[in-house]
Scaffold this active site. Structure first.
Site, PDB file in Angstrom:
ATOM      1  N   SER A  61      51.310 162.140  56.858  1.00 51.08           N
ATOM      2  CA  SER A  61      52.150 161.197  56.111  1.00 51.08           C
ATOM      3  C   SER A  61      51.743 161.076  54.646  1.00 51.08           C
ATOM      4  CB  SER A  61      52.116 159.815  56.763  1.00 51.08           C
ATOM      5  OG  SER A  61      50.824 159.233  56.664  1.00 51.08           O
ATOM      6  N   LYS A 102      47.770 154.757  53.495  1.00 48.63           N
ATOM      7  CA  LYS A 102      49.023 154.756  52.737  1.00 48.63           C
ATOM      8  C   LYS A 102      48.726 154.426  51.282  1.00 48.63           C
ATOM      9  CE  LYS A 102      51.385 155.175  56.628  1.00 48.63           C
ATOM     10  NZ  LYS A 102      51.995 156.467  57.010  1.00 48.63           N
TER      11      LYS A 102
END
Length: 259
Positions: A61, A102
């Protein structure tokens, strides 16, 4: 017989005796170098263990910044120190209560939306994001403007097409945001494979100051300097012994004076 003299020469330093080789000054400096090197080497590792935590990133991701399976070092930080552009490790029960990695794109009080001209917009400013995969837009599908509550963060993965990030939780009570207190650490470097320090995301700079890199470079320099001192100090004895043996061979090769 009476006019003859017998001359005995003392053994030269560096001979084959069993005592210490090299000068006393050299031996002391060698010992000091080894001691100092051990302090720097072990101290650097101890400092790194206190400041940093290693993580293995399980998904893609954050590609291309961090690929699946990459090993990263993340600096332990207080959630209040997190700034826009930081790549953080956090844990949130709504997101599965497992460590996730993230990028922070907006902080408390910011408005964030996407997409205009294929770019993310924060506080009305289009953000340049060079860390995204080349040719990819800031989002595959747009999302409406979100106002980030105070004390919370809006986070996205760099691989926007496959990242389960804040955009996947927009319908939650907190509009996909995560509390600052959920942040455990800020990623400073990818150490395996050796991609090095993460670049500062300058696209967020017009909105406020960016975070500074952690002390990883200083810690690495201490460890390397310590290793060099230990190896250099430890090598003094063998080098001095070889030099002494070479001097002895040269002395033995000289012709004796016959009188």
């Amino acid at each position: 017989m009476g006019g003859e003299s017998m001359t005995h020469t003392a053994p030269r330093s560096g001979g084959t005796g069993t005592g210490p080789v090299g000068s006393r000054t050299g031996q002391r400096l060698s010992g000091l170098a080894v001691a100092l090197g051990l302090v720097l080497f072990l101290g650097g590792f101890a400092w790194g263990a206190v400041v940093y935590r290693p993580y293995t990133v399980p998904t893609g991701s954050m590609t291309p910044t961090i690929d699946a399976g990459d090993r990263v070092l993340a600096q332990r930080v207080d959630g209040g120190d997190v700034r826009r552009g930081d790549v953080v490790v956090f844990k949130d029960t709504t997101w599965g209560n497992v460590p996730m990695v993230k990028r922070v794109v907006a902080i408390g009080g910011d408005t964030v939306s996407c997409c205009q001209d294929g770019r993310l917009k924060v506080n009305g400013k289009e953000i340049d994001e060079p860390y995204l995969p080349k040719g990819e837009p800031a989002e595959i599908t747009g999302f409406p403007t979100v106002t980030v509550p105070e004390g919370r963060l809006f986070l996205l993965g760099d691989e926007r097409g496959s990242s389960l990030d804040s955009t996947a939780h927009l319908t939650d009570a907190a509009s996909g945001t995560v509390a600052r207190s959920a942040v455990d650490a800020r990623v400073d470097s990818v150490v395996w494979p050796m991609k090095g320090m993460l670049e500062r995301p300058t696209g967020f700079e017009p909105l406020g100051a960016l975070s500074s890199p952690g002390p990883l470079r200083t810690i690495t320099a201490l460890v390397i300097a310590g290793a060099v001192l230990v190896l250099g100090g430890g090598a003094y004895g063998p080098i001095a012994k070889r030099a002494g043996a070479a001097r002895t061979r040269r002395a033995n090769a000289e012709p004796a004076d016959a009188r």
